[in-house]
Enzyme design. Structure first.
Site, PDB file in Angstrom:
ATOM      1  CE  LYS A  16       3.117  -2.070  -2.379  1.00  0.00           C
ATOM      2  NZ  LYS A  16       2.220  -1.044  -1.832  1.00  0.00           N
ATOM      3  NE  ARG A  62      -1.514   7.417  -7.242  1.00  0.00           N
ATOM      4  CZ  ARG A  62      -1.891   7.761  -6.009  1.00  0.00           C
ATOM      5  NH1 ARG A  62      -1.954   9.039  -5.662  1.00  0.00           N
ATOM      6  NH2 ARG A  62      -2.222   6.850  -5.134  1.00  0.00           N
TER       7      ARG A  62
HETATM    8  N1  BES Z   1      -0.863  -1.521  -5.276  1.00  0.00           N
HETATM    9  C1  BES Z   1      -0.849  -0.576  -4.231  1.00  0.00           C
HETATM   10  C2  BES Z   1      -2.194  -0.456  -3.510  1.00  0.00           C
HETATM   11  C3  BES Z   1      -2.696  -1.670  -2.769  1.00  0.00           C
HETATM   12  C4  BES Z   1      -2.367  -1.890  -1.449  1.00  0.00           C
HETATM   13  C5  BES Z   1      -3.556  -2.553  -3.404  1.00  0.00           C
HETATM   14  C6  BES Z   1      -2.857  -2.990  -0.783  1.00  0.00           C
HETATM   15  C7  BES Z   1      -4.053  -3.645  -2.739  1.00  0.00           C
HETATM   16  C8  BES Z   1      -3.715  -3.873  -1.435  1.00  0.00           C
HETATM   17  C9  BES Z   1      -0.477   0.797  -4.764  1.00  0.00           C
HETATM   18  O1  BES Z   1       0.381   0.819  -5.837  1.00  0.00           O
HETATM   19  C10 BES Z   1       0.182   1.542  -3.653  1.00  0.00           C
HETATM   20  O2  BES Z   1       1.207   1.095  -3.218  1.00  0.00           O
HETATM   21  N2  BES Z   1      -0.436   2.609  -3.208  1.00  0.00           N
HETATM   22  C11 BES Z   1       0.102   3.376  -2.136  1.00  0.00           C
HETATM   23  C12 BES Z   1      -0.140   4.837  -2.448  1.00  0.00           C
HETATM   24  C13 BES Z   1       0.608   5.773  -1.556  1.00  0.00           C
HETATM   25  C14 BES Z   1       2.107   5.691  -1.807  1.00  0.00           C
HETATM   26  C15 BES Z   1       0.127   7.173  -1.823  1.00  0.00           C
HETATM   27  C16 BES Z   1      -0.618   2.956  -0.861  1.00  0.00           C
HETATM   28  O3  BES Z   1      -1.808   2.605  -0.915  1.00  0.00           O
HETATM   29  O4  BES Z   1       0.005   2.953   0.187  1.00  0.00           O
HETATM   30 ZN    ZN Z   2       2.444   0.837  -5.246  1.00  0.00          ZN
END
Ligand code: BES
Ligand code: ZN
Ligand code: ZN
Length: 472
Positions: A252, A326
């Protein structure tokens, strides 16, 4: 903070109590009259006070008292003056009042060297409905205690709460109840073929765990007296337990990793909900499943392009290491089948896209079961853990196709559209034939100013899960 609800005139109380007066308009202020201090709170016209604004009012009273460093409050609250609250039952009104006061009193101080506790010691509420108010308060105390415990668990930094720590937290939460906790380690998960959880959790030093909570209430009325086999099994709650989400090798960027220690908020809510249900001794059978893993970075991390073999037998191509929630939920949802559940509810901080869709005021829910969707919307209004539905239509299933695996964890080409629905569509591959609703709680992971709650975890949707257990 102590709460007292009694049928007793405020004028009989000592001067040490700051009187709270709800005024229709003006500004919030403290006034002195003959040695008695009154805190005037702007509440608008009584006829306009709705269940929603009532929650904010309850929280606002406590928030203001804390800001002004008041120690004792006294307030006269009679439901009969509020026509829109009178549509609810009286127990609900006093439960909601006290529950929201207790949530507003919460502070997360575990990491402060100087513990600046809330000044508020006591709130005295004068009511003509002493009996109903008392029963509302008893319920509120148990609910708020556990919702605030959920906030403690979720707020704990990722370095201090790893998968084994989450398992410990579950044991602590259920201590003194008849609910049981068992924890599967890596070896046991290997035997079950849980490739999703093992894959995501493999990079971290503290290895993944699979936490299983179970509570069997006495004379579960849905088990007896029914011939319908579909309504027999337990309600299974599944909670995402990523104790820290770095994004994995597709790390991230910058501040996107901030607060990712709360990526186990779904798991924390499931722990808290089962603990509440067990404390209330509800006559239901519930199971809580929490796949716990840290999405870390090391040479044993899953790579983009890796193909994981899941417990269901399906293969999943990892197109993005940050879509890890997921992957762990897929195995947990498949495991849920072993219980022949009457209902499966999963709770996860699954997608940032849900915040894009809804802002921070509702959980996104997705289910193909219209009755279930309507029931959850209703319970959202009832509890304050508001939910908003998104579609879970077949049209979206095309985006779950894999190139080399049976399915992929994100759409090929990484579309920026419909991310929340894509996450749910992926999960639906593992829930065929189950009565299932997916709750993407990312919008409610952390509080916003208008919530009138301490910064950090909201503790939602613990209250909603308890309401589901009460209703189904
Ligand atoms: N834990 C995150 C989602 C999230 C983001 C929760 C901000 C709370 C606040 C999740 O694991 C994630 O990183 N999702 C990605 C999915 C993408 C790679 C398809 C996202 O939301 O960017
Ligand atoms: Zn994630
Ligand atoms: Zn995540």
């Amino acid at each position: 903070m102590k709460l007292i609800l009694k049928h007793k005139k405020l004028s009989t109380l000592p001067k040490a109590y700051t009187r709270v007066e709800l005024v229709e308009k003006g500004v919030e202020r403290l006034v002195e009259r003959g040695g008695v201090t009154t805190l005037e709170i702007v509440a608008g016209k009584p006829a306009k006070l709705t269940p929603r604004t009532f929650r904010a009012l309850a929280r606002g009273i406590v928030q203001s008292a804390k800001k002004l460093k008041l120690e004792k409050l006294a307030i006269a609250f009679d439901v009969d003056a509020y026509p829109k609250l009178k549509e609810k039952n009286i127990v609900w009104v006093y439960e909601t009042l006290t529950y929201n006061m207790l949530l507003a009193d919460y502070e997360f101080l575990n990491y402060k060297s100087k513990k600046q506790k809330s000044s508020l010691k006591e709130v005295f509420i004068s009511t003509p409905h002493e009996r109903e108010a008392g029963s509302g308060l008893r319920h509120a105390l148990i609910l708020a205690k556990h919702v605030n415990m959920c906030r403690d668990i979720a707020n704990t930094p990722g370095g201090d709460l790893t998968p084994s720590g989450l398992a410990e937290a579950a044991k602590t939460a259920l201590k003194g109840t008849s609910a049981t906790v068992s924890v599967l380690d890596e070896k046991e998960m290997q035997k079950l073929g849980m490739g999703g959880i093992l894959g995501v959790g493999g990079a971290a030093k503290d290895k993944p765990r699979f936490i299983i909570l179970e509570y069997r209430g006495q004379n579960d009325k849905n088990r007896k007296n029914t011939k319908d086999s579909s309504s027999k099994g337990p309600i299974v709650f599944v909670g995402k337990g990523i104790t820290f989400d770095t994004g994995g090798l597709q790390v991230k960027p910058g501040m996107a990793m901030y607060e990712m220690h709360m990526d186990m908020s779904g798991g924390a809510a499931v722990i808290a909900a089962v603990a509440t249900i067990a404390s209330l001794k509800l006559p239901v059978h519930v199971v809580g499943l929490i796949p716990a893993a840290e999405n870390a970075i090391s040479d044993s991390a899953i790579r983009p392009g890796d193909v994981l073999k899941m417990m269901s037998g399906k293969t999943v191509e990892v197109l993005h290491t940050d879509a890890e929630g997921r992957l762990i939920l897929a195995d947990a949802l498949h495991y849920a089948r072993t219980y022949k559940p009457r209902l499966v509810v999963d709770v996860a901080t699954l997608t940032g896209a849900s915040l894009i869709a809804l802002g921070q005021h509702a959980h996104a829910i997705m289910t193909k079961d219209r009755e279930l969707e309507d029931a959850l919307r209703e319970l959202g209004e009832e509890t304050g853990d508001y939910v908003a539905p998104l579609p879970l239509w077949d049209e979206y299933m095309q985006y779950t196709k894999g190139v080399h695996g049976d399915i992929a964890n994100i759409p090929q080409g990484d579309s920026k559209y419909g991310g929340t629905i894509n996450g749910a569509s992926f999960l639906s591959h593992f829930t065929k034939g189950l009565r299932w609703v997916h709750i993407d709680m990312a919008p409610r992971m952390t509080s916003v100013a208008s919530d009138k709650l301490a910064k950090g975890a909201t503790g939602e949707p613990t209250r909603l899960l308890v309401a589901i257990a009460e209703q189904f």
